[in-house]
Motif scaffolding. Sequence first.
Motif, PDB file in Angstrom:
ATOM      1  N   VAL A   1     -47.685  -4.640  28.993  1.00 52.19           N
ATOM      2  CA  VAL A   1     -47.556  -3.193  29.186  1.00 52.19           C
ATOM      3  C   VAL A   1     -46.247  -2.876  29.901  1.00 52.19           C
ATOM      4  CG1 VAL A   1     -48.514  -1.190  30.404  1.00 52.19           C
ATOM      5  CG2 VAL A   1     -50.024  -2.709  29.117  1.00 52.19           C
ATOM      6  N   VAL A   2     -45.864  -3.703  30.859  1.00 52.21           N
ATOM      7  CA  VAL A   2     -44.569  -3.525  31.525  1.00 52.21           C
ATOM      8  C   VAL A   2     -43.437  -3.624  30.508  1.00 52.21           C
ATOM      9  CG1 VAL A   2     -42.962  -4.531  33.191  1.00 52.21           C
ATOM     10  CG2 VAL A   2     -45.378  -4.343  33.762  1.00 52.21           C
ATOM     11  N   LEU A   3     -43.499  -4.640  29.648  1.00 50.87           N
ATOM     12  CA  LEU A   3     -42.468  -4.809  28.624  1.00 50.87           C
ATOM     13  C   LEU A   3     -42.417  -3.600  27.682  1.00 50.87           C
ATOM     14  CD1 LEU A   3     -40.338  -6.589  27.262  1.00 50.87           C
ATOM     15  CD2 LEU A   3     -42.199  -7.669  25.953  1.00 50.87           C
ATOM     16  N   GLY A   4     -43.597  -3.126  27.263  1.00 51.91           N
ATOM     17  CA  GLY A   4     -43.635  -1.950  26.409  1.00 51.91           C
ATOM     18  C   GLY A   4     -43.053  -0.727  27.090  1.00 51.91           C
ATOM     19  N   SER A   5     -43.297  -0.588  28.392  1.00 53.92           N
ATOM     20  CA  SER A   5     -42.751   0.549  29.130  1.00 53.92           C
ATOM     21  C   SER A   5     -41.229   0.477  29.208  1.00 53.92           C
ATOM     22  CB  SER A   5     -43.351   0.587  30.540  1.00 53.92           C
ATOM     23  OG  SER A   5     -44.755   0.758  30.477  1.00 53.92           O
ATOM     24  N   VAL A   6     -40.686  -0.732  29.328  1.00 55.90           N
ATOM     25  CA  VAL A   6     -39.225  -0.897  29.320  1.00 55.90           C
ATOM     26  C   VAL A   6     -38.650  -0.445  27.981  1.00 55.90           C
ATOM     27  CG1 VAL A   6     -37.357  -2.598  29.397  1.00 55.90           C
ATOM     28  CG2 VAL A   6     -39.240  -2.728  31.042  1.00 55.90           C
ATOM     29  N   PHE A   7     -39.290  -0.844  26.888  1.00 58.90           N
ATOM     30  CA  PHE A   7     -38.829  -0.412  25.564  1.00 58.90           C
ATOM     31  C   PHE A   7     -38.878   1.113  25.436  1.00 58.90           C
ATOM     32  CE2 PHE A   7     -39.987  -4.773  23.862  1.00 58.90           C
ATOM     33  CZ  PHE A   7     -38.669  -5.120  23.585  1.00 58.90           C
ATOM     34  N   TYR A   8     -39.986   1.707  25.887  1.00 57.78           N
ATOM     35  CA  TYR A   8     -40.102   3.162  25.814  1.00 57.78           C
ATOM     36  C   TYR A   8     -39.019   3.835  26.659  1.00 57.78           C
ATOM     37  CZ  TYR A   8     -44.425   3.816  23.169  1.00 57.78           C
ATOM     38  OH  TYR A   8     -45.362   3.880  22.165  1.00 57.78           O
ATOM     39  N   GLY A   9     -38.789   3.318  27.856  1.00 57.12           N
ATOM     40  CA  GLY A   9     -37.757   3.890  28.715  1.00 57.12           C
ATOM     41  C   GLY A   9     -36.384   3.826  28.072  1.00 57.12           C
ATOM     42  N   ALA A  10     -36.079   2.696  27.439  1.00 55.83           N
ATOM     43  CA  ALA A  10     -34.790   2.575  26.747  1.00 55.83           C
ATOM     44  C   ALA A  10     -34.691   3.552  25.583  1.00 55.83           C
ATOM     45  CB  ALA A  10     -34.611   1.138  26.261  1.00 55.83           C
ATOM     46  N   TYR A  11     -35.781   3.740  24.860  1.00 53.51           N
ATOM     47  CA  TYR A  11     -35.777   4.683  23.733  1.00 53.51           C
ATOM     48  C   TYR A  11     -35.535   6.109  24.215  1.00 53.51           C
ATOM     49  CZ  TYR A  11     -37.616   7.556  19.943  1.00 53.51           C
ATOM     50  OH  TYR A  11     -37.768   8.521  18.973  1.00 53.51           O
ATOM     51  N   TYR A  12     -36.241   6.502  25.288  1.00 52.14           N
ATOM     52  CA  TYR A  12     -36.072   7.855  25.805  1.00 52.14           C
ATOM     53  C   TYR A  12     -34.664   8.059  26.373  1.00 52.14           C
ATOM     54  CZ  TYR A  12     -41.149   8.155  25.416  1.00 52.14           C
ATOM     55  OH  TYR A  12     -42.437   8.159  24.935  1.00 52.14           O
ATOM     56  N   TRP A  13     -33.998   6.987  26.733  1.00 52.47           N
ATOM     57  CA  TRP A  13     -32.647   7.084  27.270  1.00 52.47           C
ATOM     58  C   TRP A  13     -31.630   7.407  26.175  1.00 52.47           C
ATOM     59  CZ3 TRP A  13     -30.699   6.695  32.225  1.00 52.47           C
ATOM     60  CH2 TRP A  13     -29.307   6.549  32.340  1.00 52.47           C
ATOM     61  N   ILE A  14     -31.837   6.853  24.969  1.00 49.46           N
ATOM     62  CA  ILE A  14     -30.815   6.962  23.920  1.00 49.46           C
ATOM     63  C   ILE A  14     -31.201   7.880  22.771  1.00 49.46           C
ATOM     64  CG2 ILE A  14     -30.031   4.615  24.429  1.00 49.46           C
ATOM     65  CD1 ILE A  14     -31.381   3.703  21.842  1.00 49.46           C
ATOM     66  N   VAL A  15     -32.475   8.320  22.681  1.00 51.89           N
ATOM     67  CA  VAL A  15     -32.913   9.050  21.490  1.00 51.89           C
ATOM     68  C   VAL A  15     -32.289  10.436  21.391  1.00 51.89           C
ATOM     69  CG1 VAL A  15     -34.967  10.057  22.585  1.00 51.89           C
ATOM     70  CG2 VAL A  15     -34.941   9.653  20.102  1.00 51.89           C
ATOM     71  N   ALA A  16     -32.001  11.064  22.500  1.00 55.79           N
ATOM     72  CA  ALA A  16     -31.438  12.414  22.493  1.00 55.79           C
ATOM     73  C   ALA A  16     -30.016  12.388  23.067  1.00 55.79           C
ATOM     74  CB  ALA A  16     -32.330  13.352  23.296  1.00 55.79           C
ATOM     75  N   GLN A  17     -29.358  13.533  22.999  1.00 57.05           N
ATOM     76  CA  GLN A  17     -28.005  13.618  23.542  1.00 57.05           C
ATOM     77  C   GLN A  17     -27.996  13.367  25.038  1.00 57.05           C
ATOM     78  OE1 GLN A  17     -26.436  17.411  22.358  1.00 57.05           O
ATOM     79  NE2 GLN A  17     -26.049  16.752  20.233  1.00 57.05           N
ATOM     80  N   GLU A  18     -29.049  13.798  25.721  1.00 59.22           N
ATOM     81  CA  GLU A  18     -29.208  13.532  27.141  1.00 59.22           C
ATOM     82  C   GLU A  18     -30.513  12.776  27.362  1.00 59.22           C
ATOM     83  OE1 GLU A  18     -29.007  17.058  29.437  1.00 59.22           O
ATOM     84  OE2 GLU A  18     -26.938  17.533  28.847  1.00 59.22           O
ATOM     85  N   PRO A  19     -30.544  11.891  28.359  1.00 64.27           N
ATOM     86  CA  PRO A  19     -31.785  11.137  28.618  1.00 64.27           C
ATOM     87  C   PRO A  19     -32.970  12.068  28.871  1.00 64.27           C
ATOM     88  CG  PRO A  19     -29.946  10.217  29.864  1.00 64.27           C
ATOM     89  CD  PRO A  19     -29.451  11.512  29.264  1.00 64.27           C
ATOM     90  N   LEU A  20     -34.129  11.678  28.345  1.00 60.49           N
ATOM     91  CA  LEU A  20     -35.360  12.448  28.559  1.00 60.49           C
ATOM     92  C   LEU A  20     -35.998  11.972  29.863  1.00 60.49           C
ATOM     93  CD1 LEU A  20     -36.763  12.311  24.901  1.00 60.49           C
ATOM     94  CD2 LEU A  20     -35.356  14.094  25.971  1.00 60.49           C
ATOM     95  N   TRP A  21     -35.570  12.578  30.960  1.00 65.56           N
ATOM     96  CA  TRP A  21     -35.925  12.058  32.277  1.00 65.56           C
ATOM     97  C   TRP A  21     -37.428  12.106  32.546  1.00 65.56           C
ATOM     98  CZ3 TRP A  21     -32.568   9.069  34.241  1.00 65.56           C
ATOM     99  CH2 TRP A  21     -31.196   9.300  34.066  1.00 65.56           C
ATOM    100  N   ASP A  22     -38.103  13.147  32.101  1.00 68.29           N
ATOM    101  CA  ASP A  22     -39.556  13.226  32.326  1.00 68.29           C
ATOM    102  C   ASP A  22     -40.272  12.069  31.639  1.00 68.29           C
ATOM    103  OD1 ASP A  22     -39.148  15.483  33.767  1.00 68.29           O
ATOM    104  OD2 ASP A  22     -39.779  16.878  32.191  1.00 68.29           O
TER     105      ASP A  22
END
Length: 219
Positions: free
Chosen positions: A26-47
């Motif tokens: 679950v920790v590993l999956g959360s890291v992947f999700y965090g990286a995705y939310y960082w790059i998916v939009a023009q600005e990081p999705l901080w929430d």
Amino acid sequence: MLIVGAVGSYVIGFLFRDQVLIRLLVVLGSVFYGAYYWIVAQEPLWDAILGAALIGLASLQGAIQILWSRTDYSSPPETRRLLEQLGDMEPGLFRRLLRSGEQLDVSDTLVLTVEHQRPDSLWLLMDGEVLLGRSGRVPAVIKSPCFVAEIAWLTGDVASGTVTAKAGARLLRLRHNTLRRILRRNQRLERALEALLAQDLARKLSRSDPIVADVASGS
């Protein structure tokens, strides 16, 4: 690819039974999700990044707690020896069990159970000896370590024998009401205690003749 990695980590984790592996995945999956939310939009999705980080940190904290519970580094030598003699239980859960009760040093004698009466406590004989008596039978001496009144605890029935601790015995008293309240909040401890009681009962039966075994198991 990040989403595949995140979802895959969660799904694979939930297929395991080991709590440490589940939490680490679950920790590993959360890291992947965090990286995705960082790059998916023009600005990081901080929430979303904060939410993924909190899930990962909570899972990591739980994994560390379980790993610490499985080690005996913080247990004093006498506690480690007692657990080795009693059976298989996580050292951390055994420490929790010891903290749940009241330790007593018997200076004279102490009656733990009375025949045909319902005991209010589960006892752990940590050191010394107890006498197991039953109407019409010669009292039997049982040496530490062992549980006393475990069948009455498991079944809610009365004690079939009178158990008396001899002078010099060291005991842990686990009052039923307190123990039930603790076990309701900690299912891992409940399952571990049931397994430990089963091991103790099997050990008593293997070392006793039929009459002594009947007294030991009934108390």
